[in-house]
Write a protein that holds these residues in place. Structure first.
Motif, mmCIF file in Angstrom:
data_model
loop_
_atom_site.group_PDB
_atom_site.id
_atom_site.type_symbol
_atom_site.label_atom_id
_atom_site.label_comp_id
_atom_site.label_asym_id
_atom_site.label_seq_id
_atom_site.Cartn_x
_atom_site.Cartn_y
_atom_site.Cartn_z
ATOM 1 N N GLU A 74 1.009 -1.093 0.076
ATOM 2 C CA GLU A 74 0.080 -0.050 -0.076
ATOM 3 C C GLU A 74 0.818 1.220 -0.005
ATOM 4 O O GLU A 74 0.514 2.160 -0.686
ATOM 5 C CB GLU A 74 -0.811 -0.053 1.183
ATOM 6 C CG GLU A 74 -0.060 0.049 2.553
ATOM 7 C CD GLU A 74 -1.042 -0.412 3.695
ATOM 8 O OE1 GLU A 74 -0.786 -0.110 4.914
ATOM 9 O OE2 GLU A 74 -2.168 -1.097 3.680
ATOM 10 N N SER A 75 1.960 1.353 0.724
ATOM 11 C CA SER A 75 2.827 2.334 0.605
ATOM 12 C C SER A 75 3.590 2.344 -0.658
ATOM 13 O O SER A 75 3.777 3.625 -1.085
ATOM 14 C CB SER A 75 4.013 2.293 1.734
ATOM 15 O OG SER A 75 4.714 3.147 1.639
ATOM 16 N N ARG A 77 2.294 1.851 -3.623
ATOM 17 C CA ARG A 77 1.422 2.132 -4.435
ATOM 18 C C ARG A 77 1.356 3.682 -4.246
ATOM 19 O O ARG A 77 1.148 4.521 -5.247
ATOM 20 C CB ARG A 77 0.026 1.415 -4.173
ATOM 21 C CG ARG A 77 -1.115 1.997 -5.376
ATOM 22 C CD ARG A 77 -2.445 1.373 -5.049
ATOM 23 N NE ARG A 77 -2.208 -0.332 -5.011
ATOM 24 C CZ ARG A 77 -2.268 -0.730 -4.130
ATOM 25 N NH1 ARG A 77 -2.564 -0.596 -2.756
ATOM 26 N NH2 ARG A 77 -2.217 -2.370 -3.966
ATOM 27 N N GLU A 106 -1.145 -0.006 -10.593
ATOM 28 C CA GLU A 106 -1.877 -1.045 -9.955
ATOM 29 C C GLU A 106 -0.856 -2.200 -9.797
ATOM 30 O O GLU A 106 -0.729 -3.050 -10.536
ATOM 31 C CB GLU A 106 -3.045 -1.634 -10.471
ATOM 32 C CG GLU A 106 -3.797 -2.488 -9.523
ATOM 33 C CD GLU A 106 -4.478 -1.833 -8.047
ATOM 34 O OE1 GLU A 106 -4.401 -2.478 -7.232
ATOM 35 O OE2 GLU A 106 -4.610 -0.478 -8.426
ATOM 36 N N SER A 110 -5.018 -4.962 -2.626
ATOM 37 C CA SER A 110 -4.789 -4.601 -1.296
ATOM 38 C C SER A 110 -4.382 -5.733 -0.475
ATOM 39 O O SER A 110 -5.009 -6.710 -0.541
ATOM 40 C CB SER A 110 -5.942 -3.803 -0.771
ATOM 41 O OG SER A 110 -6.295 -2.527 -1.300
ATOM 42 N N ARG A 226 -0.031 2.158 11.262
ATOM 43 C CA ARG A 226 -0.821 1.516 10.259
ATOM 44 C C ARG A 226 -1.392 0.045 10.708
ATOM 45 O O ARG A 226 -2.873 -0.314 10.779
ATOM 46 C CB ARG A 226 -0.195 1.234 8.995
ATOM 47 C CG ARG A 226 -1.421 0.829 7.763
ATOM 48 C CD ARG A 226 -2.327 2.168 7.495
ATOM 49 N NE ARG A 226 -2.795 1.904 6.352
ATOM 50 C CZ ARG A 226 -3.849 2.671 5.752
ATOM 51 N NH1 ARG A 226 -4.273 3.695 6.593
ATOM 52 N NH2 ARG A 226 -4.506 2.514 4.736
#
Length: 246
Positions: A74-75, A77, A106, A110, A226
């Motif tokens: 996620e980081s 991206r 992409e 996730s 997070r």
């Protein structure tokens, strides 16, 4: 007692001369303060780490540097998005060639949540100072991110009502979301006094980066602010499922 994280090295002037007008551009187009701060952090990290002036960064060099980083999905991206947007702006302004155009948009779906285990969280609370404990609890028990924690202002954001205390998050007036606070945590927030709950040295508040660093130092390298938010989300979903079943 935890100590403050060390300050990062200075951003080279060749990068600053581009980053400052880009950040101004983001503000002019109405980007949120938290978004501008995130873009700034991503680009300053790149500027310090890639060891090249902006004009010398090629598509291959940028891709190789990104591939060498150990970011979570996620980081990664989010950072690639920051790089694409910066070079798109610089290309449109005629300042740089858009070498980030081909960066993947992409990378993967996730990843599943990785909540901080209870034992890790409780141990971190026991060994932390009052400021770090409050940061940990706001993430784990209220679900706040580092930008939201950094900007808590006691006189503006803490609200008393018949059922207890709530925290206004993410805006003012009709733009705010309201999160209920545990009684003990709300008392600590009120006891922090008027103004910023996490004041910095220059009269403002601590930066989101410092908030995140303090949490990581308290938890240990494997867990982050997070993952505390994941803990909150998993527990909240579990409670909601039980309530729905009843």
């Amino acid at each position: 007692m935890s100590t403050a994280p060390s300050k990062p090295s200075a951003v080279p002037d060749t990068w600053n001369r581009l980053l400052q007008p880009y950040l101004t551009h983001l503000g002019t187009q109405g980007s949120r303060t938290s978004t501008i701060e995130t873009r700034r952090q991503h680009l300053e990290c790149l500027a310090r780490g890639i060891e090249a002036d902006p004009l010398d960064v090629t598509e291959t060099r940028l891709a190789q540097w990104c591939a060498a980083q150990t970011w979570r999905p996620e980081s990664r991206r989010a950072r690639l998005t920051s790089f694409r947007l910066f070079w798109r702006w610089a290309g449109n302004e005629g300042l740089l060639d858009d070498v980030a155009m081909g960066m993947p948009q992409e990378l993967c779906r996730s990843s599943p949540p990785e909540p901080t285990p209870d034992l890790v969280y409780l141990h971190a609370l026991r060994r932390s100072d009052a400021r770090s404990r409050m940061i940990l609890r706001l993430a784990a028990e209220v679900g706040l991110g580092r930008n939201e924690i950094a900007r808590i202002h006691s006189e503006r954001d803490l609200l008393l009502h018949a059922d207890g205390c709530a925290l206004a998050v993410g805006g003012v007036g009709n733009g705010a979301r309201y999160r209920p606070l545990p009684e003990e945590l709300s008392s600590e927030l009120f006891d922090s006094g008027p103004g910023w709950v996490f004041p910095g040295k220059d009269g403002g508040h601590l930066s989101p980066r410092w908030i995140s660093a303090l949490a990581t130092r308290a938890l240990g390298a494997e867990w982050t602010l997070r993952s505390l938010q994941h803990r909150f989300a998993v527990r909240t979903c579990a409670v909601d499922r039980v309530a729905f079943a009843l």
